[in-house]
Motif scaffolding. Structure first.
Motif, PDB file in Angstrom:
ATOM      1  N   ASN A   4       0.835  -1.208   0.000  1.00  0.00           N
ATOM      2  CA  ASN A   4       0.000   0.000   0.000  1.00  0.00           C
ATOM      3  C   ASN A   4       0.870   1.258   0.000  1.00  0.00           C
ATOM      4  OD1 ASN A   4       0.753   0.813   2.702  1.00  0.00           O
ATOM      5  ND2 ASN A   4      -0.417  -1.007   3.341  1.00  0.00           N
ATOM      6  N   LYS A   5       0.213   2.375  -0.304  1.00  0.00           N
ATOM      7  CA  LYS A   5       0.928   3.649  -0.498  1.00  0.00           C
ATOM      8  C   LYS A   5       1.759   4.021   0.735  1.00  0.00           C
ATOM      9  CE  LYS A   5      -1.839   5.992  -4.067  1.00  0.00           C
ATOM     10  NZ  LYS A   5      -1.838   4.681  -4.750  1.00  0.00           N
ATOM     11  N   ASP A   6       1.206   3.767   1.930  1.00  0.00           N
ATOM     12  CA  ASP A   6       1.907   4.161   3.163  1.00  0.00           C
ATOM     13  C   ASP A   6       3.236   3.431   3.293  1.00  0.00           C
ATOM     14  OD1 ASP A   6      -1.307   4.284   4.866  1.00  0.00           O
ATOM     15  OD2 ASP A   6      -0.261   5.690   3.492  1.00  0.00           O
ATOM     16  N   GLN A   7       3.242   2.144   2.901  1.00  0.00           N
ATOM     17  CA  GLN A   7       4.503   1.379   2.981  1.00  0.00           C
ATOM     18  C   GLN A   7       5.560   2.048   2.094  1.00  0.00           C
ATOM     19  OE1 GLN A   7       2.475  -2.420   1.921  1.00  0.00           O
ATOM     20  NE2 GLN A   7       3.818  -3.352   3.482  1.00  0.00           N
ATOM     21  N   ILE A   8       5.146   2.439   0.885  1.00  0.00           N
ATOM     22  CA  ILE A   8       6.085   3.064  -0.057  1.00  0.00           C
ATOM     23  C   ILE A   8       6.524   4.425   0.507  1.00  0.00           C
ATOM     24  CG2 ILE A   8       6.399   3.909  -2.414  1.00  0.00           C
ATOM     25  CD1 ILE A   8       5.921   0.975  -2.555  1.00  0.00           C
ATOM     26  N   LEU A   9       5.560   5.194   1.017  1.00  0.00           N
ATOM     27  CA  LEU A   9       5.889   6.528   1.549  1.00  0.00           C
ATOM     28  C   LEU A   9       6.875   6.421   2.709  1.00  0.00           C
ATOM     29  CD1 LEU A   9       2.507   8.510   1.418  1.00  0.00           C
ATOM     30  CD2 LEU A   9       4.674   9.001   0.222  1.00  0.00           C
ATOM     31  N   SER A  10       6.618   5.493   3.633  1.00  0.00           N
ATOM     32  CA  SER A  10       7.521   5.398   4.797  1.00  0.00           C
ATOM     33  C   SER A  10       8.910   4.931   4.333  1.00  0.00           C
ATOM     34  CB  SER A  10       6.955   4.418   5.835  1.00  0.00           C
ATOM     35  OG  SER A  10       6.963   3.113   5.278  1.00  0.00           O
ATOM     36  N   GLU A  11       8.924   4.109   3.330  1.00  0.00           N
ATOM     37  CA  GLU A  11      10.232   3.710   2.780  1.00  0.00           C
ATOM     38  C   GLU A  11      10.926   4.932   2.176  1.00  0.00           C
ATOM     39  OE1 GLU A  11      11.080   0.349   4.074  1.00  0.00           O
ATOM     40  OE2 GLU A  11      12.196   0.868   2.272  1.00  0.00           O
ATOM     41  N   ASN A  12      10.185   5.718   1.397  1.00  0.00           N
ATOM     42  CA  ASN A  12      10.815   6.854   0.706  1.00  0.00           C
ATOM     43  C   ASN A  12      11.335   7.885   1.696  1.00  0.00           C
ATOM     44  OD1 ASN A  12      10.373   5.635  -1.685  1.00  0.00           O
ATOM     45  ND2 ASN A  12       8.702   6.987  -2.364  1.00  0.00           N
ATOM     46  N   ASN A  13      10.698   8.002   2.836  1.00  0.00           N
ATOM     47  CA  ASN A  13      11.172   8.961   3.852  1.00  0.00           C
ATOM     48  C   ASN A  13      12.620   8.661   4.227  1.00  0.00           C
ATOM     49  OD1 ASN A  13       8.754  10.234   3.789  1.00  0.00           O
ATOM     50  ND2 ASN A  13       7.872   9.073   5.519  1.00  0.00           N
ATOM     51  N   ARG A  14      12.971   7.364   4.173  1.00  0.00           N
ATOM     52  CA  ARG A  14      14.352   7.005   4.535  1.00  0.00           C
ATOM     53  C   ARG A  14      15.358   7.553   3.531  1.00  0.00           C
ATOM     54  NH1 ARG A  14      14.304   1.015   3.945  1.00  0.00           N
ATOM     55  NH2 ARG A  14      16.511   1.180   4.522  1.00  0.00           N
ATOM     56  N   PHE A  15      14.923   7.647   2.266  1.00  0.00           N
ATOM     57  CA  PHE A  15      15.891   8.011   1.218  1.00  0.00           C
ATOM     58  C   PHE A  15      15.700   9.446   0.724  1.00  0.00           C
ATOM     59  CE2 PHE A  15      17.101   3.705   1.142  1.00  0.00           C
ATOM     60  CZ  PHE A  15      15.984   2.888   1.038  1.00  0.00           C
ATOM     61  N   GLN A  16      14.606  10.095   1.151  1.00  0.00           N
ATOM     62  CA  GLN A  16      14.222  11.387   0.581  1.00  0.00           C
ATOM     63  C   GLN A  16      15.373  12.399   0.596  1.00  0.00           C
ATOM     64  OE1 GLN A  16      11.490  11.793  -1.080  1.00  0.00           O
ATOM     65  NE2 GLN A  16      12.294  13.812  -1.681  1.00  0.00           N
ATOM     66  N   ARG A  17      16.016  12.547   1.731  1.00  0.00           N
ATOM     67  CA  ARG A  17      17.043  13.600   1.908  1.00  0.00           C
ATOM     68  C   ARG A  17      18.182  13.413   0.888  1.00  0.00           C
ATOM     69  NH1 ARG A  17      19.349  16.576   5.927  1.00  0.00           N
ATOM     70  NH2 ARG A  17      20.749  17.993   4.794  1.00  0.00           N
ATOM     71  N   SER A  18      18.789  12.223   0.902  1.00  0.00           N
ATOM     72  CA  SER A  18      19.956  12.004   0.011  1.00  0.00           C
ATOM     73  C   SER A  18      19.504  12.055  -1.448  1.00  0.00           C
ATOM     74  CB  SER A  18      20.592  10.641   0.308  1.00  0.00           C
ATOM     75  OG  SER A  18      19.600   9.627   0.139  1.00  0.00           O
ATOM     76  N   HIS A  19      18.286  11.500  -1.702  1.00  0.00           N
ATOM     77  CA  HIS A  19      17.804  11.533  -3.089  1.00  0.00           C
ATOM     78  C   HIS A  19      17.642  12.970  -3.567  1.00  0.00           C
ATOM     79  CE1 HIS A  19      15.307  11.429  -6.610  1.00  0.00           C
ATOM     80  NE2 HIS A  19      14.322  12.020  -5.961  1.00  0.00           N
ATOM     81  N   GLN A  20      17.032  13.831  -2.740  1.00  0.00           N
ATOM     82  CA  GLN A  20      16.772  15.214  -3.163  1.00  0.00           C
ATOM     83  C   GLN A  20      18.077  15.928  -3.494  1.00  0.00           C
ATOM     84  OE1 GLN A  20      13.397  15.779  -3.453  1.00  0.00           O
ATOM     85  NE2 GLN A  20      14.270  17.321  -4.854  1.00  0.00           N
ATOM     86  N   ASP A  21      19.128  15.674  -2.673  1.00  0.00           N
ATOM     87  CA  ASP A  21      20.433  16.311  -2.927  1.00  0.00           C
ATOM     88  C   ASP A  21      20.966  15.884  -4.290  1.00  0.00           C
ATOM     89  OD1 ASP A  21      21.535  16.002   0.565  1.00  0.00           O
ATOM     90  OD2 ASP A  21      20.118  17.356  -0.466  1.00  0.00           O
ATOM     91  N   ALA A 397       8.668   3.709  -5.408  1.00  0.00           N
ATOM     92  CA  ALA A 397       9.765   3.743  -4.433  1.00  0.00           C
ATOM     93  C   ALA A 397      10.989   4.447  -5.010  1.00  0.00           C
ATOM     94  CB  ALA A 397      10.146   2.318  -4.032  1.00  0.00           C
ATOM     95  N   ILE A 398      11.646   5.231  -4.152  1.00  0.00           N
ATOM     96  CA  ILE A 398      12.893   5.881  -4.583  1.00  0.00           C
ATOM     97  C   ILE A 398      13.947   4.807  -4.846  1.00  0.00           C
ATOM     98  CG2 ILE A 398      14.826   7.273  -3.708  1.00  0.00           C
ATOM     99  CD1 ILE A 398      12.708   9.061  -2.333  1.00  0.00           C
ATOM    100  N   ASP A 399      14.026   3.777  -4.005  1.00  0.00           N
ATOM    101  CA  ASP A 399      14.978   2.674  -4.192  1.00  0.00           C
ATOM    102  C   ASP A 399      14.242   1.341  -4.081  1.00  0.00           C
ATOM    103  OD1 ASP A 399      18.421   2.124  -3.343  1.00  0.00           O
ATOM    104  OD2 ASP A 399      16.932   0.656  -4.013  1.00  0.00           O
ATOM    105  N   PRO A 400      13.671   0.866  -5.220  1.00  0.00           N
ATOM    106  CA  PRO A 400      12.816  -0.345  -5.193  1.00  0.00           C
ATOM    107  C   PRO A 400      13.495  -1.577  -4.596  1.00  0.00           C
ATOM    108  CG  PRO A 400      12.608   0.791  -7.282  1.00  0.00           C
ATOM    109  CD  PRO A 400      13.738   1.462  -6.554  1.00  0.00           C
TER     110      PRO A 400
END
Ligand code: LRH
Ligand code: MN
Length: 426
Positions: A4-21, A397-400
């Motif tokens: 579900n979307k929440d699983q993907i979102l919580s996963e992406n939170n882990r990578f969001q910072r480095s990915h955005q940079d 996902a940012i990192d599938p």
């Protein structure tokens, strides 16, 4: 299993910072080069690759098969597995079925399940390379090319049945790959084999619905080791022309003799408006069906460079069908497919960075070195932040692969299906 979307979102939170940079750094670079970053992100998000239903379990070779745990033992479970791939990548929005390995029992239920997983049915594949139980005729000495008319009729009828199955699922294309050929010199008359094949394909073609396509897949050898009736792109191209405007050539990357210039074949078929689609994989020796981009990533980039040129300059060629065709002997099939989807998107993104006008200008001046530099600059660009951004923008996902592991999906599938469930297929 469904993510579900929440699983993907919580996963992406882990990578969001480095990915955005990373993404900000790359998109600034590309902006400075006047690259249309949003345009590229849109094209990556719209690029959907069909997953083969026969590549969701552990494959094998004649020397043995090592099962993989929690394999999908039914068409329903196969659709769920493709659903997992699509939830993570948002680029695997279709499944390609192989008949009779995947004959639906309840068409409405299967369509609902596909819909619930945001999937459509891509090309359906016929199978006249294996004898079915209680079949009247055997394909030991060929199917559409067989000397025996009733064997050919059985094979033609099978393809027509496959079309009917596809129609009920909303598929719009049939892929025909023939194992037909010979193992020894003198075993077959080449001309009668080709003539029977052409007439049989025309009979199948005449049963093709108006809005369908027929893909003719070629292969130089295996399972026959002296000759294959539809051995190369030229033979497939000739047969597609003989059938009509709804017939096209399908390029399986593993179906070429060593050092074949596949990007030139792609360019020629697009110019002639007869390139129907791809079976993506990679190989070092034969039809290894290895992970896409794991052996010859630069060759894959060069193929996408011709595809991008063709998609911009060859309106005579229809939209292409993108499919993976792989077989997994030692890796988790879903991890392998996630890597293949990444490699396809990566090659496409790099090809979209090639300034085609600048390249043509350099070609017109025979500035060979500059031509190479234009291609290699694009190829040497790390485009992975673009892929991750396109996925994140589509709800993926940012990192599938990392998320596939940290969400312990394989463990979940084993819990649901047990250690010894076996998938139908290769
Ligand atoms: C033949 C092939 C064909 C499929 C089969 C599973 O090598 O590429 O596309 O039917 O693999
Ligand atoms: Mn194939």
């Amino acid at each position: 299993m469904q993510l579900n979307k929440d699983q993907i979102l919580s996963e992406n939170n882990r990578f969001q910072r480095s990915h955005q940079d990373y993404f900000n750094f790359l998109s600034d670079q590309l902006d400075n080069q006047d690259k249309d970053v949003n345009g590229i992100l849109r094209k990556l998000a719209n690029f959907q690759v069909a997953i083969p239903s026969w590549a969701l379990g552990a494959g094998g070779t004649r020397f043995g098969r090592f099962g993989f745990f929690g394999e999908p033992a039914s068409l329903e479970q196969k659709i769920e597995d493709v659903g997992v791939l699509h939830s993570l990548t948002k680029t695997a929005g279709a499944i390609s079925l192989h008949i009779p390995w995947d004959i639906p029992q309840d068409y409405n239920a299967i369509k609902e399940l596909a819909n619930a997983n945001d999937l459509v049915f891509d090309a359906v594949n016929s199978n006249t390379f294996q004898d079915q139980k209680n079949a009247k005729e055997s394909y030991r000495f060929g199917s559409l090319s067989n000397l025996n008319a009733s064997v050919r009729e059985q094979a033609v009828q099978h393809n027509i049945d496959v079309i009917k199955i596809g129609e009920k699922l909303g598929s719009k294309s049939l892929t025909v790959w023939l194992a037909d050929g010979a193992n020894f010199a003198g075993q077959r008359n080449f001309q009668s084999a080709l003539t029977h094949t052409e007439n049989s394909l025309k009979n199948i073609y005449s049963a093709l619905p108006e809005d369908w396509k027929m893909f003719i897949e070629y292969k130089p050898y295996e399972p026959n080791f002296y000759s294959t009736v539809i051995q190369d792109w030229g033979t497939s191209f000739m047969l597609a022309n003989a059938c009509g405007e709804k017939a096209y050539t399908l390029v399986d990357l593993g179906h070429h003799l060593p050092n074949t210039n596949i990007e030139q074949i792609v360019s020629t078929l697009m110019l002639k408006g007869k390139l129907g689609g791809f079976h993506f994989n990679d190989s070092k020796y034969g039809d290894d069906d290895s992970t896409v981009g794991s052996v010859k990533p630069y060759a894959l980039f060069l193929i996408f460079n011709e595809l991008v040129y063709g998609m911009e300059n060859n309106p005579q060629n229809p939209d292409l069908a993108w499919m993976i065709d792989a077989s997994h002997n030692i890796k988790d099939p879903l991890e392998d497919l996630l890597q293949s989807l990444e490699a396809i998107q990566e090659a496409y993104a790099k090809a979209l960075l090639v300034d085609q006008e600048e390249l043509q200008a350099a070609q017109s001046r025979n500035d060979v070195t500059l031509c190479q530099e234009i291609l290699q600059n694009a190829y040497r660009t790390d485009v992975r932040p673009l892929l991750a951004q396109a996925r994140a923008l589509s709800g993926g996902a940012i990192d599938p692969l990392k998320s596939y592991r940290s969400l312990r999906i394989r463990e979940g599938l084993i819990k649901e299906r047990g250690m010894n469930s076996v998938a139908t297929g290769l």
